[in-house]
Design an enzyme around this catalytic site. Sequence first.
Site, PDB file in Angstrom:
ATOM      1  N   SER A 133       2.375  -4.765   7.201  1.00  0.00           N
ATOM      2  CA  SER A 133       2.199  -4.930   5.539  1.00  0.00           C
ATOM      3  C   SER A 133       2.983  -4.633   4.964  1.00  0.00           C
ATOM      4  O   SER A 133       4.763  -4.189   5.120  1.00  0.00           O
ATOM      5  CB  SER A 133       1.749  -3.726   5.561  1.00  0.00           C
ATOM      6  OG  SER A 133       0.843  -2.715   6.261  1.00  0.00           O
ATOM      7  N   HIS A 189       0.622  -0.896  -0.258  1.00  0.00           N
ATOM      8  CA  HIS A 189      -0.197  -0.313  -0.149  1.00  0.00           C
ATOM      9  C   HIS A 189       0.492   0.965  -0.202  1.00  0.00           C
ATOM     10  O   HIS A 189       2.576   0.750   0.666  1.00  0.00           O
ATOM     11  CB  HIS A 189      -1.321   0.315   1.362  1.00  0.00           C
ATOM     12  CG  HIS A 189      -0.144  -0.173   2.923  1.00  0.00           C
ATOM     13  ND1 HIS A 189       1.053   0.851   3.194  1.00  0.00           N
ATOM     14  CD2 HIS A 189      -0.274  -0.510   3.463  1.00  0.00           C
ATOM     15  CE1 HIS A 189       0.657   1.053   4.065  1.00  0.00           C
ATOM     16  NE2 HIS A 189       0.332  -0.098   4.334  1.00  0.00           N
ATOM     17  N   ASP A 248      -2.950 -18.957  13.015  1.00  0.00           N
ATOM     18  CA  ASP A 248      -1.951 -19.283  14.434  1.00  0.00           C
ATOM     19  C   ASP A 248      -2.095 -19.005  15.298  1.00  0.00           C
ATOM     20  O   ASP A 248      -1.877 -17.168  15.585  1.00  0.00           O
ATOM     21  CB  ASP A 248      -0.007 -18.455  13.366  1.00  0.00           C
ATOM     22  CG  ASP A 248       0.991 -19.057  13.923  1.00  0.00           C
ATOM     23  OD1 ASP A 248       1.096 -19.249  14.712  1.00  0.00           O
ATOM     24  OD2 ASP A 248       1.135 -20.184  12.746  1.00  0.00           O
TER      25      ASP A 248
END
Length: 435
Positions: free
Chosen positions: A392, A250, A377
């Site tokens: 990210s 992003h 997880d």
Amino acid sequence: MKNYRKLKPISAISLSIFFIFFVCTLAFGIIRSIPSEYNIPVGDEYSLQTRFPLSFSMDSDDIDNILEINQAKNITSTLLTKKSIFQLKTLKKGTADLQLKILGLIPYKTVKVNVVSKIQVIPGGESVGVKLNTDGVLVVGVSEITDDNGRSYNLASNSGIKIGDTLVAINDIKINNASHVSEIVKASKGKELNLTMKRDKREFKANISPVKAEQDGQYKLGLWVRDKTAGVGTLSFFHPISGKFGALGHAITDVDTGALLSVKDGEIIKSRVVSIEQGKRGKPGEIRGVFYETSNPVGKIEKNTQLGVYGELFADIAGINNKNTMPIAYQHEIQEGPAYILTTLDNNKIEKFDIEITKINFQTKPEGKSMVIKVTDKTLLEKTGGIVQGMSGSPIIQNGKVVGAVTHVLVNDPTKGYGIFIEWMISESGINDKN
């Protein structure tokens, strides 16, 4: 009896209309699940599946030079549940169109098949420091100026300048940084200046005469500007043939304005994770890191886009040059179900954590939020609460292929977030058939 005979043709017409409506409704429901475009590497085979009343056919004269299509088999229990499997075999690079037809007769949708080169990358997961210098300076605030006569001026508002605009040049002199702006304004002695501004990639002009402030006797424009930013993110992939990389998935935006930062230049710096703030409902968590060896950057940033930051690595980072490459997957290859991400936590070691891809949004043009993912997880949930800022760019792996990268967290549920298709990041990076 006469009325009965009159009703028979009307009933037949009604049944025909109902059947056509039913078939079209059924077809529309199936078509929504079939992408409009496929990217398939040359030499690969791929199975297209559809069911009654739809079938594929070849319309292009030269389709056989690009790919072969064969109806592999039918899986039939009843007419309405009849499934057909069509086997595609790619022969050489190019584009071919397949026609999706109702009952084998009525063209309903064109499906484009792009036969592309096979691309292999080294998946990332490394925590990296990102330093950006903007192209010009970003306006992050505006203020009134009071002169020595007590009169107030709002120069920015009167000139149409808004927070989030970029100041590119003054009197056609390209701006280097925030200090450069101050020097030009101070030297003006109050004479009118011609400002070149940019907003959403559109340039406009503003003429402003600086005002001598009562407070310190300095000439000012009433603009607060910023010329650089820095933060921590995750490397998504490295393409060893071209040396190109992609990270974050992003854009890097200004923390105050939310505006995308236009890049003049930037660097990738080695980073070390020092702490983790767990994500909670309504409050995103964060991976905090520090830069080291700042005088020896490992890469240069060439562009900052809505789909991540991209550039070139010119030094090894975390032994990435010694890692094995992995093929990328195109969106039609991705499945809902188990996958895993690679990311770096407080032990500064890249680790594998299980996730589930819960939704795939087939896209015909590059954009984020390509898929919804959920962290499953237990170790990652205990450490971070799910997806946190700084994660990210973490690559998403499924069935031995890089399928995408983590981009955003869902604020109200940190166990869930979005991922972007890796094919969009590869395209944005500039990697092509020649690399």
